[in-house]
Each structure stands twice: as C-alpha cells, then as structure tokens.
Design a protein around this motif. Structure first.
Motif, PDB file in Angstrom:
ATOM      1  N   PRO A 175       0.707  -1.231   0.123  1.00 14.66           N
ATOM      2  CA  PRO A 175      -0.083  -0.005   0.127  1.00 14.66           C
ATOM      3  C   PRO A 175       0.768   1.324   0.118  1.00 14.66           C
ATOM      4  O   PRO A 175       1.965   1.293   0.438  1.00 14.66           O
ATOM      5  N   PRO A 207      -7.341   3.562  -1.133  1.00 17.27           N
ATOM      6  CA  PRO A 207      -7.136   2.329  -0.282  1.00 17.27           C
ATOM      7  C   PRO A 207      -8.189   1.164  -0.525  1.00 17.27           C
ATOM      8  O   PRO A 207      -7.850   0.085  -0.651  1.00 17.27           O
ATOM      9  N   SER A 255      -7.281  -2.559  -2.148  1.00 19.96           N
ATOM     10  CA  SER A 255      -7.185  -3.570  -1.317  1.00 19.96           C
ATOM     11  C   SER A 255      -8.570  -4.300  -1.413  1.00 19.96           C
ATOM     12  O   SER A 255      -8.805  -5.487  -1.040  1.00 19.96           O
ATOM     13  N   THR A 293      -5.415   1.838   5.696  1.00 21.03           N
ATOM     14  CA  THR A 293      -5.294   0.302   5.296  1.00 21.03           C
ATOM     15  C   THR A 293      -6.113  -0.576   6.555  1.00 21.03           C
ATOM     16  O   THR A 293      -6.467  -1.455   5.824  1.00 21.03           O
TER      17      THR A 293
END
Length: 221
Positions: free
Chosen positions: A88, A107, A111, A152
């Motif tokens: 990340p 993010p 992800s 994250t």
C-alpha cells in the motif's frame, strides 16, 4: 504447465515467492506498474531456471489489471495460483481522526476492488483446470485495526471479509483461498518474517490447503 501470478512484484517477498513457486515448476507472471523492475526480477529468476515474464498493470486501474492477467494466462499458461500482495502507498496510512471519506477512495480501490478484479480475471481458468489457489498477504491491521493507519486498517478488513467469503464459496470447487497475516515488518534474516521464510510458508499453504487464516508469527500483545 501452469502459472503463478504475482500482483505486487518487488525485490523482497515478491521475488522470494516467485522463486519458490517457480522452482516448483510453475511459470511466473510478474505484475507491477514498472516494466523495468519486472525485467530485473525476471533476469534474477532466470539464474534459478525460473521462467518469468513481466506484465504491466496498476492495481488502481481495473482494466489494466484484467488485461495483464488475461495476457499472462494466454502467454504462459492458465493461472493456477494468484498471490495478491502489493504494498500500500504511504498516504493510505493517516491517523483515524485525520481521515476523510475521500481518503478512503484509493485504499478501498487498492485492497478491495483490486482483489475482486483479479479474482474475476483468473477464476474461469481455475475452474477449467479444476483447481486453484488464491493467496492474500496482509499486515496485522487486517485483523487488529490500528488507528494510526486508518486507511489500510479499513481496507484490509474489507479485503479479509471478501477473501473469507471466497474461501467458503470456492472450497467445493477445489479452489483454495487463504490469507497470510504478517504482523510486523518483513526483514531479511528474520526467522519467520524474512522474504524466504514467508515464501516457503505461502507455498506450504498452497500445497497443504488447510484453513483460511494463517499468521507468519504471533500478533504482538
């Protein structure tokens, strides 16, 4: 001959995992944003007689990611193992009280939408093979939210939920889905969290096909 597709190809864990799966007989698709880096990794792997080739894509660009995975399968052979482990960006890791809704766009795209895009690209080929493995590598904030790295923590939690659902949904089709949590930094020479140790662990998860979640080492108290 089947392919190990690595999303997030880099000189640490990525190279070690590519070497481990490549020496086990798989061709290797190195997927990252920079062709120059891919060429360097492929040359390094060639010294170990691993057949590897780079494919350029950005995890934040679903079209490029899908195209890279399709090209890898068409060029190297069907993708049997997919490892999703891109690093990340630093700006994903703001403190929770400094995080706005807009701060979560990248993010979550990185992800959550990235893994969904990747899985949808390789799943038809795995079903045709009658087998497959999907490997997700995350930091400790995936299971223990860290207010210092809110982006994250939120996105990894969503990625974990998606992968856990895949584990249950795809098990009857002989497609194994697993997550490896690395609680701390990946450090050369570390007993459990060096690139080589983690690559060996990932290969074992692929071959042993056990539970969904694994830890490289215990979470700190």
């Amino acid at each position: 001959m089947t392919t190990f597709a690595l999303i997030g190809a880099g000189p640490g864990l990525g190279l070690a995992a590519a070497r481990r799966f490549g020496t086990a007989g798989h061709r290797v698709a190195l997927i990252s944003r920079t062709a120059q880096h891919q060429d360097a990794l492929a040359a390094e792997l060639a010294r170990d007689d691993v057949h590897a080739r780079g494919f350029t894509a950005d995890v934040l660009d679903p079209a490029s990611l899908t195209a890279a995975l399709h090209e890898a399968a068409n060029t190297l052979g069907p993708v049997e193992i997919l490892q999703f482990s891109p690093v990340p960006r630093g700006d994903f890791m703001k403190p929770v009280l400094d995080t706005t809704a807009a701060d979560l766009d990248d993010p979550v795209a990185f992800s959550v939408k990235g893994p969904v895009t990747s899985v949808n690209a390789v799943l038809p080929g795995m079903r045709e093979l009658g087998r497959g493995t999907l490997l997700f590598v995350n930091g400790g904030s995936a299971v223990r939210p860290n207010p210092k790295v809110a982006g994250t923590s939120i996105a990894f939690a969503a990625e974990s939920a998606y992968a856990a659902m895949l584990h249950d949904a795809l098990a009857p089709e002989n497609i194994h889905v697993a997550q490896l949590i690395v609680p701390g930094a990946i450090r050369p020479g570390a007993q459990h969290s060096s690139p080589d140790a983690l690559a060996e662990r990932l290969y074992g998860i692929h071959t042993e096909r056990g539970t969904f979640r694994h830890y490289a080492e215990p979470m700190p108290t």
